[in-house]
Write a protein that holds these residues in place. Structure first.
Motif, mmCIF file in Angstrom:
data_model
loop_
_atom_site.group_PDB
_atom_site.id
_atom_site.type_symbol
_atom_site.label_atom_id
_atom_site.label_comp_id
_atom_site.label_asym_id
_atom_site.label_seq_id
_atom_site.Cartn_x
_atom_site.Cartn_y
_atom_site.Cartn_z
ATOM 1 N N LEU A 191 31.894 22.086 21.184
ATOM 2 C CA LEU A 191 30.701 22.900 21.026
ATOM 3 C C LEU A 191 29.951 22.916 22.345
ATOM 4 N N CYS A 192 29.556 24.086 22.795
ATOM 5 C CA CYS A 192 28.973 24.171 24.125
ATOM 6 C C CYS A 192 28.018 25.346 24.228
ATOM 7 N N GLY A 193 27.457 25.475 25.405
ATOM 8 C CA GLY A 193 26.530 26.559 25.656
ATOM 9 C C GLY A 193 25.096 26.098 25.606
ATOM 10 N N ASP A 194 24.203 26.974 25.992
ATOM 11 C CA ASP A 194 22.785 26.650 26.016
ATOM 12 C C ASP A 194 22.156 26.826 24.639
ATOM 13 N N ILE A 195 21.064 26.069 24.401
ATOM 14 C CA ILE A 195 20.270 26.332 23.213
ATOM 15 C C ILE A 195 19.673 27.724 23.357
ATOM 16 N N PRO A 196 19.849 28.597 22.363
ATOM 17 C CA PRO A 196 19.370 29.979 22.491
ATOM 18 C C PRO A 196 17.868 30.050 22.745
ATOM 19 N N ALA A 197 17.467 31.052 23.492
ATOM 20 C CA ALA A 197 16.055 31.263 23.759
ATOM 21 C C ALA A 197 15.295 31.420 22.454
ATOM 22 N N GLY A 198 14.158 30.788 22.374
ATOM 23 C CA GLY A 198 13.350 30.830 21.167
ATOM 24 C C GLY A 198 13.339 29.519 20.430
ATOM 25 N N VAL A 199 14.407 28.719 20.617
ATOM 26 C CA VAL A 199 14.493 27.412 19.973
ATOM 27 C C VAL A 199 14.031 26.356 20.959
ATOM 28 N N THR A 200 12.979 25.649 20.624
ATOM 29 C CA THR A 200 12.452 24.616 21.516
ATOM 30 C C THR A 200 12.247 23.320 20.741
ATOM 31 N N PRO A 201 13.344 22.661 20.314
ATOM 32 C CA PRO A 201 13.196 21.430 19.550
ATOM 33 C C PRO A 201 12.589 20.320 20.390
ATOM 34 N N THR A 202 11.742 19.507 19.765
ATOM 35 C CA THR A 202 11.192 18.364 20.473
ATOM 36 C C THR A 202 12.244 17.277 20.640
ATOM 37 N N ARG A 203 13.256 17.309 19.801
ATOM 38 C CA ARG A 203 14.390 16.409 19.957
ATOM 39 C C ARG A 203 15.643 17.242 19.789
ATOM 40 N N HIS A 204 16.592 17.096 20.698
ATOM 41 C CA HIS A 204 17.805 17.886 20.601
ATOM 42 C C HIS A 204 18.995 17.007 20.932
ATOM 43 N N SER A 205 20.113 17.618 21.285
ATOM 44 C CA SER A 205 21.366 16.891 21.389
ATOM 45 C C SER A 205 21.318 15.710 22.353
ATOM 46 N N THR A 206 20.558 15.824 23.422
ATOM 47 C CA THR A 206 20.558 14.747 24.397
ATOM 48 C C THR A 206 19.870 13.491 23.873
ATOM 49 N N ASN A 207 19.226 13.580 22.712
ATOM 50 C CA ASN A 207 18.597 12.409 22.135
ATOM 51 C C ASN A 207 19.534 11.625 21.226
ATOM 52 N N CYS A 208 20.770 12.098 21.053
ATOM 53 C CA CYS A 208 21.709 11.385 20.198
ATOM 54 C C CYS A 208 22.013 10.016 20.796
ATOM 55 N N PRO A 209 22.311 9.031 19.962
ATOM 56 C CA PRO A 209 22.594 7.690 20.477
ATOM 57 C C PRO A 209 23.970 7.563 21.102
ATOM 58 N N THR A 210 24.788 8.599 20.989
ATOM 59 C CA THR A 210 26.129 8.568 21.562
ATOM 60 C C THR A 210 26.241 9.624 22.651
ATOM 61 N N PRO A 211 27.183 9.473 23.596
ATOM 62 C CA PRO A 211 27.307 10.433 24.687
ATOM 63 C C PRO A 211 27.677 11.821 24.171
ATOM 64 N N LEU A 212 27.269 12.841 24.911
ATOM 65 C CA LEU A 212 27.670 14.204 24.575
ATOM 66 C C LEU A 212 29.158 14.363 24.819
ATOM 67 N N ILE A 213 29.775 15.178 23.991
ATOM 68 C CA ILE A 213 31.198 15.456 24.135
ATOM 69 C C ILE A 213 31.361 16.845 24.751
ATOM 70 N N GLY A 214 32.280 17.000 25.667
ATOM 71 C CA GLY A 214 32.476 18.282 26.314
ATOM 72 C C GLY A 214 31.295 18.615 27.205
ATOM 73 N N THR A 215 30.897 19.852 27.200
ATOM 74 C CA THR A 215 29.786 20.283 28.050
ATOM 75 C C THR A 215 28.687 20.917 27.214
ATOM 76 N N LEU A 216 28.399 20.335 26.098
ATOM 77 C CA LEU A 216 27.351 20.854 25.232
ATOM 78 C C LEU A 216 26.056 21.031 26.014
ATOM 79 N N LEU A 217 25.459 22.179 25.869
ATOM 80 C CA LEU A 217 24.239 22.567 26.561
ATOM 81 C C LEU A 217 24.475 22.825 28.042
ATOM 82 N N GLY A 218 25.713 22.876 28.451
ATOM 83 C CA GLY A 218 26.029 23.191 29.836
ATOM 84 C C GLY A 218 26.409 24.656 29.976
ATOM 85 N N SER A 219 27.016 25.002 31.090
ATOM 86 C CA SER A 219 27.320 26.407 31.355
ATOM 87 C C SER A 219 28.771 26.761 31.085
ATOM 88 N N ASP A 220 29.639 25.755 30.940
ATOM 89 C CA ASP A 220 31.064 26.027 30.764
ATOM 90 C C ASP A 220 31.552 25.475 29.428
#
Length: 254
Positions: A191-220
């Motif tokens: 799962l990857c890509g940016d959080i769509p414009a309009g969504v501004t969660p105060t907590r999002h994927s980078t707050n998970c206790p485990t490392p991100l897999i792949g390039t979630l929230l990245g450009s590729d």
């Protein structure tokens, strides 16, 4: 009569282990389904499958069957429970796919199916449950992409899909989820890509206790899943507390 049955359900909810369809309260509901408005059986070590007869309990508003040892699939007949507001089936051993029929429960406000063994893709029909405010499907084996129809769930404040096998980019339609405060999508295989414009969660994927897999929230986007993934599993989670204010934001459970 309805009040009497409700009390009975609460008493059975604190009973010892056994098969769910052999509890006296369940048998009472089978005999007089119109009297049953709540099933309250959390943390009872109940075993067996979810009976298809649950679909006849059309006056149900609350289904608390979490923290048990229920197996088998989620009956498609649950789609008939059009008054249900809370479906708590998390922390069981349920298998199979998420029925498309759940999309007919348009009264549903909380959908908790996390920590099971569910497979298959996310039904696009879930986008019809527009009253949903909290949905957690984490710690299953769900595959495929996020349906664009989820963008219709504009009442959502908390969404948890982490630790599955989801792939693809985040649909731009998710930008309509402007009420989101907590979004956990990490530990998916592609799962990857940016959080769509309009969504501004105060907590999002980078707050998970485990490392991100792949390039979630990245450009590729990764073209194939990673060879290894964290095996984190939730521990020391509280019992029957998911309605508590900000509970998801204070405890690592979804």
């Amino acid at each position: 009569m309805a009040a009497l049955v409700f009390v009975m359900l609460l008493l059975v909810g604190s009973a010892s282990a056994g098969r769910f369809n052999e509890t006296s309260a369940y048998r009472t509901c089978v005999a007089t389904p119109a009297t049953c408005t709540r099933l309250h059986f959390p943390s009872n070590q109940l075993t067996g499958n979810l009976p298809s007869e649950l679909g006849a309990f059309t006056r149900l508003t609350l289904m608390y069957l979490h923290y048990n040892q229920l197996t088998g699939t989620i009956p498609t007949e649950l789609g008939s429970l059009t008054r249900l507001t809370h479906m708590f089936l998390h922390h069981n051993q349920l298998t199979g796919t998420i029925p498309t029929e759940l999309g007919a429960i348009t009264s549903l406000n909380h959908l908790y199916l996390y920590v099971n063994q569910l497979t298959g893709t996310l039904p696009s029909e879930l986008g019809a449950i527009t009253l949903l405010t909290r949905m957690s499907l984490s710690f299953n084996q769900l595959t495929g992409t996020l349906p664009s129809e989820l963008g219709a769930l504009t009442s959502l404040t908390n969404i948890f899909f982490r630790s599955n096998q989801l792939v693809g980019t985040l649909p731009t339609e998710l930008g309509a989820l402007t009420s989101i405060t907590t979004m956990w999508l990490c530990n998916n295989t592609g799962l990857c890509g940016d959080i769509p414009a309009g969504v501004t969660p105060t907590r999002h994927s980078t707050n998970c206790p485990t490392p991100l897999i792949g390039t979630l929230l990245g450009s590729d986007c990764p073209t194939s899943p990673p060879t290894t993934e964290s095996t984190y599993t939730p521990t020391s989670v509280p019992g029957d507390q998911p309605l508590k204010d900000n509970w998801f934001r204070k405890r690592d459970v979804a």
